[in-house]
Design a protein around this motif. Structure first.
Motif, PDB file in Angstrom:
ATOM      1  N   VAL A  11     -37.744 -63.837   6.574  1.00  0.00           N
ATOM      2  CA  VAL A  11     -38.462 -63.624   5.134  1.00  0.00           C
ATOM      3  C   VAL A  11     -37.933 -62.252   4.498  1.00  0.00           C
ATOM      4  CG1 VAL A  11     -40.810 -64.618   5.693  1.00  0.00           C
ATOM      5  CG2 VAL A  11     -40.541 -62.403   6.171  1.00  0.00           C
ATOM      6  N   ASP A  12     -37.956 -62.303   3.129  1.00  0.00           N
ATOM      7  CA  ASP A  12     -37.664 -60.819   2.546  1.00  0.00           C
ATOM      8  C   ASP A  12     -39.172 -60.298   2.261  1.00  0.00           C
ATOM      9  OD1 ASP A  12     -35.282 -61.067   2.418  1.00  0.00           O
ATOM     10  OD2 ASP A  12     -34.762 -61.669   0.514  1.00  0.00           O
ATOM     11  N   LEU A  13     -39.309 -59.000   2.815  1.00  0.00           N
ATOM     12  CA  LEU A  13     -40.330 -58.122   2.323  1.00  0.00           C
ATOM     13  C   LEU A  13     -40.147 -57.204   1.113  1.00  0.00           C
ATOM     14  CD1 LEU A  13     -40.877 -57.358   6.196  1.00  0.00           C
ATOM     15  CD2 LEU A  13     -42.126 -59.253   4.978  1.00  0.00           C
ATOM     16  N   SER A  14     -41.405 -57.009   0.461  1.00  0.00           N
ATOM     17  CA  SER A  14     -41.201 -56.254  -0.359  1.00  0.00           C
ATOM     18  C   SER A  14     -40.516 -54.836  -0.336  1.00  0.00           C
ATOM     19  CB  SER A  14     -42.661 -55.793  -1.225  1.00  0.00           C
ATOM     20  OG  SER A  14     -42.678 -54.879  -2.116  1.00  0.00           O
ATOM     21  N   PRO A  15     -39.608 -54.445  -1.363  1.00  0.00           N
ATOM     22  CA  PRO A  15     -38.941 -53.052  -1.078  1.00  0.00           C
ATOM     23  C   PRO A  15     -40.156 -51.777  -1.315  1.00  0.00           C
ATOM     24  CG  PRO A  15     -38.522 -53.990  -3.131  1.00  0.00           C
ATOM     25  CD  PRO A  15     -39.111 -54.899  -2.394  1.00  0.00           C
ATOM     26  N   ASP A  16     -41.333 -52.284  -1.594  1.00  0.00           N
ATOM     27  CA  ASP A  16     -42.254 -51.202  -1.912  1.00  0.00           C
ATOM     28  C   ASP A  16     -43.330 -51.237  -0.758  1.00  0.00           C
ATOM     29  OD1 ASP A  16     -41.210 -50.664  -4.437  1.00  0.00           O
ATOM     30  OD2 ASP A  16     -42.124 -52.474  -5.316  1.00  0.00           O
ATOM     31  N   LEU A  17     -42.809 -51.540   0.346  1.00  0.00           N
ATOM     32  CA  LEU A  17     -43.968 -51.645   1.297  1.00  0.00           C
ATOM     33  C   LEU A  17     -44.322 -50.156   1.611  1.00  0.00           C
ATOM     34  CD1 LEU A  17     -42.251 -53.362   4.420  1.00  0.00           C
ATOM     35  CD2 LEU A  17     -44.237 -54.325   3.159  1.00  0.00           C
ATOM     36  N   SER A  18     -45.748 -50.161   1.840  1.00  0.00           N
ATOM     37  CA  SER A  18     -46.363 -48.659   2.076  1.00  0.00           C
ATOM     38  C   SER A  18     -45.634 -48.191   3.274  1.00  0.00           C
ATOM     39  CB  SER A  18     -47.862 -48.802   2.254  1.00  0.00           C
ATOM     40  OG  SER A  18     -48.038 -49.439   3.585  1.00  0.00           O
ATOM     41  N   GLU A  19     -45.802 -46.821   3.451  1.00  0.00           N
ATOM     42  CA  GLU A  19     -45.192 -46.125   4.570  1.00  0.00           C
ATOM     43  C   GLU A  19     -46.138 -46.639   5.904  1.00  0.00           C
ATOM     44  OE1 GLU A  19     -42.622 -44.328   7.129  1.00  0.00           O
ATOM     45  OE2 GLU A  19     -42.477 -44.421   4.765  1.00  0.00           O
ATOM     46  N   SER A  20     -47.317 -46.822   5.856  1.00  0.00           N
ATOM     47  CA  SER A  20     -48.218 -47.331   6.984  1.00  0.00           C
ATOM     48  C   SER A  20     -47.739 -48.670   7.314  1.00  0.00           C
ATOM     49  CB  SER A  20     -49.549 -47.123   6.747  1.00  0.00           C
ATOM     50  OG  SER A  20     -50.080 -47.958   5.720  1.00  0.00           O
ATOM     51  N   ALA A  21     -47.559 -49.590   6.454  1.00  0.00           N
ATOM     52  CA  ALA A  21     -47.091 -51.126   6.851  1.00  0.00           C
ATOM     53  C   ALA A  21     -45.771 -51.130   7.413  1.00  0.00           C
ATOM     54  CB  ALA A  21     -47.137 -51.857   5.487  1.00  0.00           C
ATOM     55  N   LEU A  22     -44.850 -50.221   6.753  1.00  0.00           N
ATOM     56  CA  LEU A  22     -43.394 -50.163   7.478  1.00  0.00           C
ATOM     57  C   LEU A  22     -43.671 -49.561   8.954  1.00  0.00           C
ATOM     58  CD1 LEU A  22     -40.525 -50.787   6.976  1.00  0.00           C
ATOM     59  CD2 LEU A  22     -40.420 -48.448   5.936  1.00  0.00           C
ATOM     60  N   GLU A  24     -46.128 -49.839  10.989  1.00  0.00           N
ATOM     61  CA  GLU A  24     -46.670 -50.850  11.629  1.00  0.00           C
ATOM     62  C   GLU A  24     -45.589 -51.957  12.126  1.00  0.00           C
ATOM     63  OE1 GLU A  24     -50.728 -53.393  12.575  1.00  0.00           O
ATOM     64  OE2 GLU A  24     -50.863 -51.759  11.126  1.00  0.00           O
ATOM     65  N   LEU A  25     -44.785 -52.361  10.768  1.00  0.00           N
ATOM     66  CA  LEU A  25     -43.927 -53.492  11.208  1.00  0.00           C
ATOM     67  C   LEU A  25     -42.966 -53.107  12.218  1.00  0.00           C
ATOM     68  CD1 LEU A  25     -42.630 -56.102  10.455  1.00  0.00           C
ATOM     69  CD2 LEU A  25     -41.765 -55.056   8.522  1.00  0.00           C
ATOM     70  N   LYS A  26     -42.412 -51.903  11.983  1.00  0.00           N
ATOM     71  CA  LYS A  26     -41.353 -51.399  13.208  1.00  0.00           C
ATOM     72  C   LYS A  26     -41.862 -51.383  14.449  1.00  0.00           C
ATOM     73  CE  LYS A  26     -38.429 -48.790   9.809  1.00  0.00           C
ATOM     74  NZ  LYS A  26     -37.781 -47.518   9.554  1.00  0.00           N
ATOM     75  N   TRP A  27     -43.125 -50.841  14.633  1.00  0.00           N
ATOM     76  CA  TRP A  27     -43.841 -50.971  16.047  1.00  0.00           C
ATOM     77  C   TRP A  27     -44.085 -52.359  16.414  1.00  0.00           C
ATOM     78  CZ3 TRP A  27     -48.939 -52.988  17.003  1.00  0.00           C
ATOM     79  CH2 TRP A  27     -49.150 -52.865  18.263  1.00  0.00           C
ATOM     80  N   LEU A  28     -44.432 -53.485  15.729  1.00  0.00           N
ATOM     81  CA  LEU A  28     -44.545 -54.702  16.002  1.00  0.00           C
ATOM     82  C   LEU A  28     -43.096 -55.352  16.577  1.00  0.00           C
ATOM     83  CD1 LEU A  28     -46.905 -56.014  13.249  1.00  0.00           C
ATOM     84  CD2 LEU A  28     -47.351 -56.025  15.526  1.00  0.00           C
ATOM     85  N   LEU A  29     -42.234 -54.806  15.985  1.00  0.00           N
ATOM     86  CA  LEU A  29     -40.631 -55.184  16.244  1.00  0.00           C
ATOM     87  C   LEU A  29     -40.106 -54.438  17.636  1.00  0.00           C
ATOM     88  CD1 LEU A  29     -39.094 -55.421  12.779  1.00  0.00           C
ATOM     89  CD2 LEU A  29     -40.009 -57.323  14.126  1.00  0.00           C
ATOM     90  N   GLY A  30     -40.774 -53.642  17.893  1.00  0.00           N
ATOM     91  CA  GLY A  30     -40.131 -52.693  19.116  1.00  0.00           C
ATOM     92  C   GLY A  30     -39.335 -51.474  18.684  1.00  0.00           C
ATOM     93  N   GLN A  31     -39.375 -51.333  17.398  1.00  0.00           N
ATOM     94  CA  GLN A  31     -38.568 -50.260  16.768  1.00  0.00           C
ATOM     95  C   GLN A  31     -39.085 -49.016  16.304  1.00  0.00           C
ATOM     96  OE1 GLN A  31     -36.564 -52.437  13.509  1.00  0.00           O
ATOM     97  NE2 GLN A  31     -35.733 -53.753  14.931  1.00  0.00           N
ATOM     98  N   GLY A  32     -40.324 -48.598  16.881  1.00  0.00           N
ATOM     99  CA  GLY A  32     -41.068 -47.702  16.522  1.00  0.00           C
ATOM    100  C   GLY A  32     -42.385 -47.436  17.277  1.00  0.00           C
ATOM    101  N   GLY A  33     -43.017 -46.119  17.027  1.00  0.00           N
ATOM    102  CA  GLY A  33     -44.264 -45.759  17.672  1.00  0.00           C
ATOM    103  C   GLY A  33     -45.460 -46.566  17.405  1.00  0.00           C
ATOM    104  N   MET A  34     -46.416 -46.692  17.950  1.00  0.00           N
ATOM    105  CA  MET A  34     -47.545 -47.366  17.755  1.00  0.00           C
ATOM    106  C   MET A  34     -48.415 -46.644  16.595  1.00  0.00           C
ATOM    107  SD  MET A  34     -50.460 -48.774  20.030  1.00  0.00           S
ATOM    108  CE  MET A  34     -52.237 -48.245  19.674  1.00  0.00           C
ATOM    109  N   PRO A  35     -48.863 -47.085  15.386  1.00  0.00           N
ATOM    110  CA  PRO A  35     -49.591 -46.323  14.449  1.00  0.00           C
ATOM    111  C   PRO A  35     -50.620 -46.350  15.108  1.00  0.00           C
ATOM    112  CG  PRO A  35     -49.247 -48.794  14.067  1.00  0.00           C
ATOM    113  CD  PRO A  35     -48.469 -48.595  15.220  1.00  0.00           C
ATOM    114  N   SER A  36     -51.628 -45.155  14.498  1.00  0.00           N
ATOM    115  CA  SER A  36     -52.811 -44.747  15.050  1.00  0.00           C
ATOM    116  C   SER A  36     -53.825 -45.707  15.041  1.00  0.00           C
ATOM    117  CB  SER A  36     -53.305 -43.537  14.320  1.00  0.00           C
ATOM    118  OG  SER A  36     -53.420 -43.586  12.873  1.00  0.00           O
ATOM    119  N   ALA A  37     -53.762 -46.741  14.012  1.00  0.00           N
ATOM    120  CA  ALA A  37     -54.648 -47.604  13.747  1.00  0.00           C
ATOM    121  C   ALA A  37     -54.179 -48.983  13.309  1.00  0.00           C
ATOM    122  CB  ALA A  37     -55.888 -47.312  12.715  1.00  0.00           C
TER     123      ALA A  37
END
Length: 156
Positions: A11-22, A24-37
């Motif tokens: 899929v393509d995702l919006s270029p305007d993803l919020s910083e918190s969504a981005l 969380e997405l990177k964390w779900l992909l194993g590419q970043g730290g876990m968000p606080s919530a």
């Protein structure tokens, strides 16, 4: 023996993803730290959050590897500006985790701009395949049935 599901999304995702969504997405992909919530699923119901789309290993139940990749589609800028995020995921899902993973898929597809076919789900028990089809009101899992063969390629 447990059932597993082979999940593929592109899929393509919006270029305007919020910083918190981005994040969380990177964390779900194993590419970043876990968000606080984490907000992608009702994690308390499932015990604890985990990186459901972290790839990079051989699939547990299917040929090939579980993979995930998120990149900016710089060569496909949107008319209104900004490059979409291009995401591809292929992962093996245990039957006990299927519910939470589909919650994450729903969260993910809410961020998507792609309409129509976005992937598939295949079941080890039945070998049945369902297409994942995104539309403006949500997404559907659509059964795949072989109706006819359009062409055949024979290897020699």
């Amino acid at each position: 023996m447990s059932d597993y599901y082979d999940l593929f999304l592109a899929v393509d995702l919006s270029p305007d993803l919020s910083e918190s969504a981005l994040q969380e997405l990177k964390w779900l992909l194993g590419q970043g730290g876990m968000p606080s919530a984490p907000r992608s699923a009702d994690w308390e119901t499932w015990g604890h959050p985990w990186q459901v789309f972290a790839g990079g290993a051989a699939s547990h139940a299917f040929d090939g590897a579980d993979v995930s990749l998120l990149v900016a589609a710089e060569d496909r800028p949107r008319p209104e500006g900004g490059a979409p995020w291009a995401l591809t995921v292929r992962t093996c899902v245990h039957e006990d985790e299927f519910g939470v993973v589909m919650e994450v898929v729903e969260w993910l597809l809410r961020q998507a701009t792609t309409e129509g076919w976005v992937g598939y789900v295949r079941d080890t028990a039945t070998e049945e395949v369902q297409h994942v089809v995104r539309h403006h009101a949500g997404f559907d899992l659509v059964d795949v049935r072989t109706a006819e063969k359009r062409f055949r390629i024979t290897w020699s």
